[in-house]
Scaffold this motif. Structure first.
Motif, PDB file in Angstrom:
ATOM      1  N   GLU A  10      -4.975   6.509   4.692  1.00 28.79           N
ATOM      2  CA  GLU A  10      -5.042   5.050   4.609  1.00 28.79           C
ATOM      3  C   GLU A  10      -3.659   4.423   4.784  1.00 28.79           C
ATOM      4  O   GLU A  10      -3.496   3.419   5.467  1.00 28.79           O
ATOM      5  CB  GLU A  10      -5.645   4.600   3.269  1.00 28.79           C
ATOM      6  CG  GLU A  10      -7.111   4.927   3.103  1.00 28.79           C
ATOM      7  CD  GLU A  10      -7.350   6.306   2.513  1.00 28.79           C
ATOM      8  OE1 GLU A  10      -6.390   7.112   2.383  1.00 28.79           O
ATOM      9  OE2 GLU A  10      -8.511   6.598   2.189  1.00 28.79           O
ATOM     10  N   ALA A  11      -2.650   5.033   4.173  1.00 26.32           N
ATOM     11  CA  ALA A  11      -1.291   4.500   4.289  1.00 26.32           C
ATOM     12  C   ALA A  11      -0.794   4.602   5.727  1.00 26.32           C
ATOM     13  O   ALA A  11      -0.168   3.677   6.245  1.00 26.32           O
ATOM     14  CB  ALA A  11      -0.349   5.229   3.342  1.00 26.32           C
ATOM     15  N   PHE A  46     -10.703  -1.077   0.975  1.00 24.43           N
ATOM     16  CA  PHE A  46     -11.007  -0.491  -0.321  1.00 24.43           C
ATOM     17  C   PHE A  46     -11.742  -1.527  -1.145  1.00 24.43           C
ATOM     18  O   PHE A  46     -11.612  -2.723  -0.923  1.00 24.43           O
ATOM     19  CB  PHE A  46      -9.751   0.000  -1.055  1.00 24.43           C
ATOM     20  CG  PHE A  46      -8.600  -0.965  -1.015  1.00 24.43           C
ATOM     21  CD1 PHE A  46      -8.491  -1.982  -1.939  1.00 24.43           C
ATOM     22  CD2 PHE A  46      -7.631  -0.844  -0.036  1.00 24.43           C
ATOM     23  CE1 PHE A  46      -7.441  -2.869  -1.892  1.00 24.43           C
ATOM     24  CE2 PHE A  46      -6.569  -1.732   0.013  1.00 24.43           C
ATOM     25  CZ  PHE A  46      -6.474  -2.750  -0.916  1.00 24.43           C
ATOM     26  N   VAL A  60      -2.943   4.517  -2.475  1.00 27.13           N
ATOM     27  CA  VAL A  60      -4.025   5.031  -1.639  1.00 27.13           C
ATOM     28  C   VAL A  60      -3.653   6.411  -1.118  1.00 27.13           C
ATOM     29  O   VAL A  60      -2.541   6.882  -1.329  1.00 27.13           O
ATOM     30  CB  VAL A  60      -4.306   4.085  -0.438  1.00 27.13           C
ATOM     31  CG1 VAL A  60      -4.757   2.719  -0.920  1.00 27.13           C
ATOM     32  CG2 VAL A  60      -3.105   3.975   0.471  1.00 27.13           C
ATOM     33  N   VAL A 100      -6.706  -1.524   6.157  1.00 29.89           N
ATOM     34  CA  VAL A 100      -6.993  -0.555   5.109  1.00 29.89           C
ATOM     35  C   VAL A 100      -8.069  -1.178   4.222  1.00 29.89           C
ATOM     36  O   VAL A 100      -7.885  -2.255   3.674  1.00 29.89           O
ATOM     37  CB  VAL A 100      -5.732  -0.242   4.266  1.00 29.89           C
ATOM     38  CG1 VAL A 100      -6.060   0.726   3.143  1.00 29.89           C
ATOM     39  CG2 VAL A 100      -4.631   0.305   5.149  1.00 29.89           C
ATOM     40  N   VAL A 147       0.872  -1.166   0.000  1.00 31.18           N
ATOM     41  CA  VAL A 147       0.000   0.000   0.000  1.00 31.18           C
ATOM     42  C   VAL A 147       0.907   1.213   0.000  1.00 31.18           C
ATOM     43  O   VAL A 147       1.752   1.366   0.886  1.00 31.18           O
ATOM     44  CB  VAL A 147      -0.929   0.011   1.239  1.00 31.18           C
ATOM     45  CG1 VAL A 147      -1.756   1.277   1.276  1.00 31.18           C
ATOM     46  CG2 VAL A 147      -1.821  -1.216   1.235  1.00 31.18           C
ATOM     47  N   SER A 158       0.545   7.492  -6.959  1.00 32.42           N
ATOM     48  CA  SER A 158      -0.207   6.844  -8.039  1.00 32.42           C
ATOM     49  C   SER A 158       0.635   5.834  -8.798  1.00 32.42           C
ATOM     50  O   SER A 158       0.104   4.933  -9.435  1.00 32.42           O
ATOM     51  CB  SER A 158      -0.756   7.897  -8.998  1.00 32.42           C
ATOM     52  OG  SER A 158       0.310   8.598  -9.613  1.00 32.42           O
ATOM     53  N   THR A 195       1.437   5.638  -1.189  1.00 36.19           N
ATOM     54  CA  THR A 195       0.713   6.905  -1.270  1.00 36.19           C
ATOM     55  C   THR A 195       0.902   7.606  -2.610  1.00 36.19           C
ATOM     56  O   THR A 195       0.541   8.753  -2.763  1.00 36.19           O
ATOM     57  CB  THR A 195       1.172   7.855  -0.147  1.00 36.19           C
ATOM     58  OG1 THR A 195       2.581   8.071  -0.290  1.00 36.19           O
ATOM     59  CG2 THR A 195       0.870   7.287   1.210  1.00 36.19           C
ATOM     60  N   ASP A 233      -6.507   1.308 -12.186  1.00 33.99           N
ATOM     61  CA  ASP A 233      -6.060   1.559 -10.827  1.00 33.99           C
ATOM     62  C   ASP A 233      -4.777   0.787 -10.587  1.00 33.99           C
ATOM     63  O   ASP A 233      -3.932   1.175  -9.815  1.00 33.99           O
ATOM     64  CB  ASP A 233      -7.100   1.083  -9.809  1.00 33.99           C
ATOM     65  CG  ASP A 233      -8.242   2.067  -9.639  1.00 33.99           C
ATOM     66  OD1 ASP A 233      -8.082   3.224 -10.058  1.00 33.99           O
ATOM     67  OD2 ASP A 233      -9.281   1.671  -9.104  1.00 33.99           O
ATOM     68  N   TRP A 255      -1.148  -1.159  -4.316  1.00 32.45           N
ATOM     69  CA  TRP A 255      -2.309  -0.266  -4.359  1.00 32.45           C
ATOM     70  C   TRP A 255      -1.865   1.139  -3.973  1.00 32.45           C
ATOM     71  O   TRP A 255      -1.220   1.317  -2.946  1.00 32.45           O
ATOM     72  CB  TRP A 255      -3.371  -0.718  -3.356  1.00 32.45           C
ATOM     73  CG  TRP A 255      -3.889  -2.087  -3.597  1.00 32.45           C
ATOM     74  CD1 TRP A 255      -3.326  -3.258  -3.178  1.00 32.45           C
ATOM     75  CD2 TRP A 255      -5.052  -2.459  -4.313  1.00 32.45           C
ATOM     76  NE1 TRP A 255      -4.067  -4.319  -3.596  1.00 32.45           N
ATOM     77  CE2 TRP A 255      -5.139  -3.864  -4.296  1.00 32.45           C
ATOM     78  CE3 TRP A 255      -6.040  -1.740  -4.972  1.00 32.45           C
ATOM     79  CZ2 TRP A 255      -6.166  -4.549  -4.906  1.00 32.45           C
ATOM     80  CZ3 TRP A 255      -7.065  -2.427  -5.579  1.00 32.45           C
ATOM     81  CH2 TRP A 255      -7.119  -3.813  -5.536  1.00 32.45           C
TER      82      TRP A 255
END
Length: 162
Positions: A73-74, A85, A69, A83, A50, A54, A52, A154, A67
């Motif tokens: 969330e991170a 999603f 996020v 977390v 996970v 993109s 932060t 995503d 992912w």
């Protein structure tokens, strides 16, 4: 530091965070001892990541599910909190053949970007598979996975399944 038993420090100057994820932090597969039907066994799961940014999806070139996020969330994940999603729908892209001389993974990613945008693919998990995906070296797989935000995914995962 004792409160964070999984905390690792990577010294500065080693590379961008995506490169550090690929070269230093990703385990690929996590294994832990288990018992199944009263027999000792091992449970193996893919390494999740996970991040932060993109372009956290670059790690997916190794088959690790990364992912991107938000910061809250991170931070929750870093503190051991779950977390949550929604898992997006999966769009498969079958790759066959190989890149011709002079054609780069960026060229392939931009071509795929054009095709997926034309098909209006948005907020999907894009999985590349087939003999063409399997034949790509990790550096090219990571380049294609890194482009997921550009081609409407995503996440871009390059899998070895055919």
């Amino acid at each position: 530091m004792q409160a964070f038993n999984t905390f690792k420090v990577v010294p500065p100057g080693i590379g961008i965070v995506h490169q550090v994820n690929l070269e230093y932090l990703a385990k690929g597969v996590l294994s832990s001892p288990s018992t199944i039907n009263s027999q000792p066994s091992t449970v193996s799961t893919p390494t999740p990541l996970v991040g932060t940014d993109s372009h956290t999806t670059m790690i997916n070139g190794l088959g690790v599910v990364g992912w991107g996020v938000g910061g809250i969330e991170a931070e929750a994940g870093m503190l051991g909190q779950p977390v949550y999603f929604l898992t997006p729908d999966v769009v498969g892209v079958h790759l066959s053949g190989s890149l011709r001389e002079g054609v780069t993974a960026t060229d392939l990613a931009l071509t795929v970007t054009q095709m997926l945008r034309k098909a209006k693919v948005r907020r999907k998990f894009v999985e590349f598979y087939g003999p063409g995906a399997t034949a790509l070296p990790v550096v090219d797989r990571a380049t294609i996975a890194n482009m997921a935000p550009e081609y409407g995914g995503d996440h871009g995962l390059l899998s070895d399944r055919c």
